[in-house]
Scaffold this active site. Sequence first.
Site, PDB file in Angstrom:
ATOM      1  N   ASP A   1      -3.167 -16.552  57.566  1.00 56.25           N
ATOM      2  CA  ASP A   1      -3.938 -17.354  56.621  1.00 56.25           C
ATOM      3  C   ASP A   1      -3.275 -18.712  56.400  1.00 56.25           C
ATOM      4  OD1 ASP A   1      -6.097 -17.574  54.616  1.00 56.25           O
ATOM      5  OD2 ASP A   1      -4.444 -17.572  53.173  1.00 56.25           O
TER       6      ASP A   1
ATOM      7  N   GLU B   1      -5.279 -19.481  61.381  1.00 56.75           N
ATOM      8  CA  GLU B   1      -6.276 -20.359  60.756  1.00 56.75           C
ATOM      9  C   GLU B   1      -5.695 -21.765  60.754  1.00 56.75           C
ATOM     10  OE1 GLU B   1      -8.839 -20.817  56.604  1.00 56.75           O
ATOM     11  OE2 GLU B   1      -6.854 -19.911  56.560  1.00 56.75           O
TER      12      GLU B   1
END
Length: 545
Positions: free
Chosen positions: A197, A237
């Site tokens: 993330d 990401e």
Amino acid sequence: MTDWHTRAIIYQIDTALFYDLNGDGCGDIAGIAAKLRYIRRMGATVIWITPFYLTPFLDEGYDVSDHLQVDPRFGKLADIIAFIEQARELGMQVIIELLIQHTSDAHPWFQQARRNPASPYRDYYLWSDSDDDDTPPMFPGVEESIWTWDDEAGQYYRHMFYRHEPDLNLTSPAVLKEIENIILFWLKLGVSGFRLDAASHLTTQAGNGDEKKGLWILEHMRRLIEEHNPDAILLGEVDVEVEAYQDYFGNNDRLNLVLNFWLNKYFYVSLARKSARPLRNAVKKMIVPPDSCCFANWLRNHDELDLEGISQKDKQFVLDTFAPDEEMNEEMNVYQRGIRRRLAPMLNGDLKRLAFCHAVLFSLPGVPVMRYGDEIGMGDDLDLEERYAVRTPMQWAGSQGGGFSAADPEKFIAPIIDRGPYRYQKINVADSLLHRNSLLHRIIDIANTRSEFPEIAVAPFRLLTIDSDAVLGIYYETEERSILTFVNFSDQPVQFSVKGIRNTTWTACLADKRYDDALVCGKTVELSLGGYGYRWFWTHRSALR
């Protein structure tokens, strides 16, 4: 199993919203396990699930209060182990979220850090005596600053995201050791990888504000993972300028897969303008990943449609096209970056266009990522705040509660869509399976065809010279076989000429409808495509001799 990720078709699931097996109104791990055959039927080989860790659940589980515990609302540790084993029996891998950029402010680390400046946990987070910092927060309009004063600590703490998610100090050896423990814990339980993330933000934190200097943390995690499971992967990401993607792959010593925000943005420019040109130009500028690495492409994710980094003219055109209602425009827009809508409502539920979008997704260089519910054309709920508009329960059936849960819908963890054109009574898996011409069956056809051609993820490719701006053509070629993909971004039928196709026998393998013309090779190839049409062809290497 080496390089399995380059042959992947990824299906992303919101753990809390997919299927509630125990009837408490919240999706759970056992519920996902109960739907594994459905997921596999769509050609998926990898399941990516959102956080299931202990959490106050103020940010759909991304606010973690213990990385090594399963939150009771999602089940038990045994459920995760069973789910991973059952997925593997069906030929699927499981990747989970690796959340190390921040924690919840309810995390014991933060609670101990704020109480005592001499605590060893104080150094786990980022503190300051001043909030004099013009770094913009991730959620403008929701957070005014990335610093919040804490009375108990007597200092400001940093939070790039929400104020209840304090940032970790990734330069701390003690924090790094905690991260290692988290990674090893889940690897031992059988996960096949992690979705990292906010990767570009955590490298900035690891580099004391310098993104490039912080890339060491990716190499550190990659080495650790490979030492304990050489087949496990890191999916990152990463929303950066296109040239900077190379930094995140490194020399195949950082991320294995990188989410391709670059192509996603220009896909929507092409979609809005009904022209392949913007996407074609974006593909031309893409970097070539190292061997065994590739991009991951998607249509919509669980956040807003991010339009940062494209021209203001293109951004406004996309906004005017897909969030056109002036009264609703502000509600459709979020964080001044993009659109908080699902794909189907943006396209007014047009099945032909939705199928076309998936054909584009599966034809792009890299591995495709499908978002739960997009395969049936699920809608959004703009009455919900921020990104929650696109985070609603999966619609399995037309019965009460949409087949998501046996609980009273008033007790659901999020409201199910029960009114309007995307209501569960109209849009659901059960009905979609019954109708052979449904969006679901079209996507099953596209995905399963794509699973027969994994070369698309990593094979050398070139853009074909085509005399129509509406058509994107890509030629993939390996030593064993070659693949041609054509997609028409226009709503009108097109006749077009193509140059540069090898003179051999090509076999049709995918199309949106039956076409009368065949691919007959010569110096120039003449083909047709219907409005929002798509056609794929392939040939074996032996046919090229």
